[in-house]
Design an enzyme around this catalytic site. Sequence first.
Site, PDB file in Angstrom:
ATOM      1  N   HIS A   6      32.658  20.379  24.008  1.00  0.00           N
ATOM      2  CA  HIS A   6      34.016  20.548  24.552  1.00  0.00           C
ATOM      3  C   HIS A   6      34.943  21.133  23.497  1.00  0.00           C
ATOM      4  CE1 HIS A   6      32.432  17.112  27.072  1.00  0.00           C
ATOM      5  NE2 HIS A   6      32.806  17.965  27.994  1.00  0.00           N
ATOM      6  N   GLY A  39      31.356  25.832  29.834  1.00  0.00           N
ATOM      7  CA  GLY A  39      30.192  25.860  28.948  1.00  0.00           C
ATOM      8  C   GLY A  39      28.976  26.405  29.686  1.00  0.00           C
ATOM      9  N   LYS A  98      25.985  25.496  29.196  1.00  0.00           N
ATOM     10  CA  LYS A  98      24.925  24.519  29.425  1.00  0.00           C
ATOM     11  C   LYS A  98      24.797  24.303  30.947  1.00  0.00           C
ATOM     12  CE  LYS A  98      25.018  19.979  28.677  1.00  0.00           C
ATOM     13  NZ  LYS A  98      24.484  19.381  29.919  1.00  0.00           N
ATOM     14  N   ASP A  99      25.936  24.293  31.624  1.00  0.00           N
ATOM     15  CA  ASP A  99      25.928  24.223  33.093  1.00  0.00           C
ATOM     16  C   ASP A  99      25.935  25.659  33.614  1.00  0.00           C
ATOM     17  OD1 ASP A  99      26.291  21.250  33.567  1.00  0.00           O
ATOM     18  OD2 ASP A  99      27.945  21.691  32.217  1.00  0.00           O
ATOM     19  N   GLN A 151      26.592  26.210  37.303  1.00  0.00           N
ATOM     20  CA  GLN A 151      28.001  25.919  37.593  1.00  0.00           C
ATOM     21  C   GLN A 151      28.889  27.104  37.184  1.00  0.00           C
ATOM     22  OE1 GLN A 151      30.144  22.066  36.774  1.00  0.00           O
ATOM     23  NE2 GLN A 151      30.761  23.124  34.928  1.00  0.00           N
ATOM     24  N   LEU A 190      24.185  19.403  23.545  1.00  0.00           N
ATOM     25  CA  LEU A 190      25.151  18.295  23.615  1.00  0.00           C
ATOM     26  C   LEU A 190      25.510  18.020  25.068  1.00  0.00           C
ATOM     27  CD1 LEU A 190      27.660  18.808  20.679  1.00  0.00           C
ATOM     28  CD2 LEU A 190      25.452  17.707  20.712  1.00  0.00           C
TER      29      LEU A 190
HETATM   30  O1  PAF Z   1      31.398  20.593  33.857  1.00  0.00           O
HETATM   31  C1  PAF Z   1      32.124  19.625  34.133  1.00  0.00           C
HETATM   32  O2  PAF Z   1      32.451  18.811  33.276  1.00  0.00           O
HETATM   33  C2  PAF Z   1      32.599  19.441  35.567  1.00  0.00           C
HETATM   34  O3  PAF Z   1      31.632  19.829  36.483  1.00  0.00           O
HETATM   35  C3  PAF Z   1      33.939  20.130  35.857  1.00  0.00           C
HETATM   36  C4  PAF Z   1      33.836  21.640  35.703  1.00  0.00           C
HETATM   37  C5  PAF Z   1      35.001  19.599  34.912  1.00  0.00           C
HETATM   38  C6  PAF Z   1      34.382  19.837  37.297  1.00  0.00           C
HETATM   39  O4  PAF Z   1      34.521  18.486  37.530  1.00  0.00           O
END
Ligand code: PAF
Length: 281
Positions: free
Chosen positions: A37, A147, A149-150, A153, A184
């Site tokens: 983060h 990020g 890593k996802d 997403q 991480l």
């Molecule tokens: O990646 C995350 O931490 C979550 O999926 C997000 C993007 C904050 C949405 O809740």
Amino acid sequence: MKRTSLISELREIIAQEKGRGRQIALVPTMGYLHRGHLSLIEQAKQTGAFIVLSIFVNPLQFGPNEDYSRYPRDLERDARLVEEAGVDALFHPTTEEMYPRPMVTYVEVGQLDSMLCGANRPGHFRGVATVVSKLFHIVQPDLAFFGQKDYQQYLIIQRMVSDLNLPVKVCPVSIVREEDGLALSSRNVFLTPEQRMEAVILSKSLNEAERLIQAGGQSTREIEKLLRERITRESQGVIDYVEVRDAEDLSEVTDIIRPVVMALAVRFGSTRLIDNKVVEV
Ligand code: PAF
């Protein structure tokens, strides 16, 4: 650093900054922050924008048997970390603030949301796209940081922004890893010492597969087989999926002649870890 749990207060803060001509950068998180983060914040800082970091454990993206209630939370520690990191405003709404009534309106990003993580987590990406869309409407950022890593997403958010013409630039940020390669994740705290040691096999096998792809001649099936064999031979991890897909749209590929993403999800006890690697060919 400004700090609020109220949408109305955050909107006032942002209106003031926009009035001063500042760009707004959003770093959406679910808290329990780690160096991954912090690297999102670092990237956001380089733009010179006013940085809003949100912390919200979004119930909409957890299935009934998932870890919503035990998801790690420590707001005061997070607040200290983000203040030190140079965030300008911390937004930490309650569930009632974000969802005052039962939701009947959702954002769904078709196709991309039903494969890989979406196959075993029905409704997960609908929950993610919906909350991110809400955050975009609340914060109205010029830039938003996600990020890699996802990876799925990130692609889903990018597609949502493009399909709905949302006026925000989605900025991807590289995966941050421990020294031994483990990506991480806030969920790493749940690993037992033994599982923590074994989980290194995820990044190790991805690196090995990358070397094989770079050396040429491997099909996606062979790479997936190699990854599965390495993970099951060297750990007690239970594979959710191991897939090699097109890096741009996650479509299936047979021969690796375009950039691909090797993506995997593996359960260590009750902790599900994901990792991935994009390979340029
Ligand atoms: O990646 C995350 O931490 C979550 O999926 C997000 C993007 C904050 C949405 O809740």
